[in-house]
Design a protein around this motif. Structure first.
Motif, PDB file in Angstrom:
ATOM      1  N   LEU A 189      -5.913  -3.200  -8.502  1.00 10.04           N
ATOM      2  CA  LEU A 189      -5.449  -1.823  -8.580  1.00 10.04           C
ATOM      3  C   LEU A 189      -5.663  -1.268  -9.982  1.00 10.04           C
ATOM      4  O   LEU A 189      -6.151  -0.153 -10.154  1.00 10.04           O
ATOM      5  N   GLN A 190      -5.348  -2.052 -10.992  1.00 10.57           N
ATOM      6  CA  GLN A 190      -5.545  -1.627 -12.384  1.00 10.57           C
ATOM      7  C   GLN A 190      -7.026  -1.568 -12.750  1.00 10.57           C
ATOM      8  O   GLN A 190      -7.447  -0.700 -13.503  1.00 10.57           O
ATOM      9  N   GLU A 191      -7.800  -2.481 -12.216  1.00 10.18           N
ATOM     10  CA  GLU A 191      -9.221  -2.579 -12.569  1.00 10.18           C
ATOM     11  C   GLU A 191     -10.017  -1.366 -12.088  1.00 10.18           C
ATOM     12  O   GLU A 191     -10.873  -0.854 -12.804  1.00 10.18           O
ATOM     13  N   VAL A 192      -9.749  -0.911 -10.888  1.00  7.96           N
ATOM     14  CA  VAL A 192     -10.548   0.163 -10.310  1.00  7.96           C
ATOM     15  C   VAL A 192      -9.870   1.521 -10.388  1.00  7.96           C
ATOM     16  O   VAL A 192     -10.332   2.479  -9.783  1.00  7.96           O
ATOM     17  N   TYR A 193      -8.791   1.609 -11.151  1.00  2.79           N
ATOM     18  CA  TYR A 193      -8.019   2.846 -11.231  1.00  2.79           C
ATOM     19  C   TYR A 193      -8.889   4.045 -11.589  1.00  2.79           C
ATOM     20  O   TYR A 193      -8.936   5.032 -10.868  1.00  2.79           O
ATOM     21  N   SER A 194      -9.584   3.987 -12.705  1.00  4.58           N
ATOM     22  CA  SER A 194     -10.329   5.162 -13.167  1.00  4.58           C
ATOM     23  C   SER A 194     -11.510   5.485 -12.251  1.00  4.58           C
ATOM     24  O   SER A 194     -11.787   6.651 -11.974  1.00  4.58           O
ATOM     25  N   GLY A 254      -8.159   1.213  -2.248  1.00  2.00           N
ATOM     26  CA  GLY A 254      -9.223   0.296  -2.649  1.00  2.00           C
ATOM     27  C   GLY A 254      -8.717  -1.130  -2.819  1.00  2.00           C
ATOM     28  O   GLY A 254      -9.373  -2.093  -2.414  1.00  2.00           O
ATOM     29  N   ALA A 255      -7.537  -1.276  -3.415  1.00  2.86           N
ATOM     30  CA  ALA A 255      -6.957  -2.610  -3.581  1.00  2.86           C
ATOM     31  C   ALA A 255      -6.607  -3.226  -2.224  1.00  2.86           C
ATOM     32  O   ALA A 255      -6.809  -4.422  -2.003  1.00  2.86           O
ATOM     33  N   MET A 256      -6.103  -2.411  -1.311  1.00  2.00           N
ATOM     34  CA  MET A 256      -5.778  -2.913   0.020  1.00  2.00           C
ATOM     35  C   MET A 256      -7.031  -3.403   0.745  1.00  2.00           C
ATOM     36  O   MET A 256      -7.040  -4.475   1.348  1.00  2.00           O
ATOM     37  N   PHE A 257      -8.109  -2.623   0.671  1.00  2.00           N
ATOM     38  CA  PHE A 257      -9.336  -3.034   1.343  1.00  2.00           C
ATOM     39  C   PHE A 257      -9.942  -4.282   0.712  1.00  2.00           C
ATOM     40  O   PHE A 257     -10.601  -5.067   1.388  1.00  2.00           O
ATOM     41  N   THR A 258      -9.725  -4.485  -0.577  1.00  2.00           N
ATOM     42  CA  THR A 258     -10.194  -5.715  -1.219  1.00  2.00           C
ATOM     43  C   THR A 258      -9.500  -6.931  -0.621  1.00  2.00           C
ATOM     44  O   THR A 258     -10.139  -7.937  -0.327  1.00  2.00           O
ATOM     45  N   ILE A 259      -8.190  -6.831  -0.431  1.00  2.00           N
ATOM     46  CA  ILE A 259      -7.435  -7.931   0.182  1.00  2.00           C
ATOM     47  C   ILE A 259      -7.924  -8.174   1.607  1.00  2.00           C
ATOM     48  O   ILE A 259      -8.140  -9.312   2.025  1.00  2.00           O
ATOM     49  N   VAL A 260      -8.118  -7.098   2.362  1.00  2.00           N
ATOM     50  CA  VAL A 260      -8.558  -7.234   3.758  1.00  2.00           C
ATOM     51  C   VAL A 260      -9.938  -7.893   3.823  1.00  2.00           C
ATOM     52  O   VAL A 260     -10.196  -8.715   4.701  1.00  2.00           O
ATOM     53  N   LYS A 261     -10.834  -7.537   2.894  1.00  2.00           N
ATOM     54  CA  LYS A 261     -12.167  -8.156   2.888  1.00  2.00           C
ATOM     55  C   LYS A 261     -12.107  -9.625   2.502  1.00  2.00           C
ATOM     56  O   LYS A 261     -12.976 -10.398   2.898  1.00  2.00           O
ATOM     57  N   TRP A 305       0.829  -1.205   0.000  1.00  2.00           N
ATOM     58  CA  TRP A 305       0.000   0.000   0.000  1.00  2.00           C
ATOM     59  C   TRP A 305       0.866   1.259   0.000  1.00  2.00           C
ATOM     60  O   TRP A 305       0.611   2.190  -0.757  1.00  2.00           O
ATOM     61  N   ILE A 306       1.903   1.283   0.833  1.00  2.00           N
ATOM     62  CA  ILE A 306       2.791   2.448   0.887  1.00  2.00           C
ATOM     63  C   ILE A 306       3.503   2.642  -0.448  1.00  2.00           C
ATOM     64  O   ILE A 306       3.581   3.764  -0.966  1.00  2.00           O
TER      65      ILE A 306
END
Length: 80
Positions: free
Chosen positions: A55-60, A29-36, A11-12
């Motif tokens: 990360l690439q999928e939700v970028y925009s 958002g990608a970090m929270f996906t992993i946590v979920k 994440w950092i």
């Protein structure tokens, strides 16, 4: 505990890169996906191969959301 540290480092890293390319909100958002996914997964999964495609999928989408939030905060401070 090591996995949480690894996810935090990802994440950092992508947040720092995000200043120029990916954006803070995409990394978050990608970090929270992993946590979920942790409580739902019965077997282990690899963090980076899951983190980076999301990360690439939700970028925009998350970049647009982050821009809206940033503009709202800017308006808040101008009026305050």
């Amino acid at each position: 505990m090591l996995i949480v540290g690894y996810l935090n480092l990802l994440w950092i890293l992508f947040t720092c890169i995000g200043v120029f390319v990916f954006g803070l909100f995409s990394a978050t958002g990608a970090m929270f996906t992993i946590v979920k996914m942790w409580p739902k997964q019965e077997h282990e999964f690899h963090i980076f191969p899951t983190f980076f495609p999301y990360l690439q999928e939700v970028y925009s989408l998350l970049l647009a959301l982050g821009s809206v939030i940033g503009h709202l905060e800017e308006l808040k401070f101008e009026k305050g």
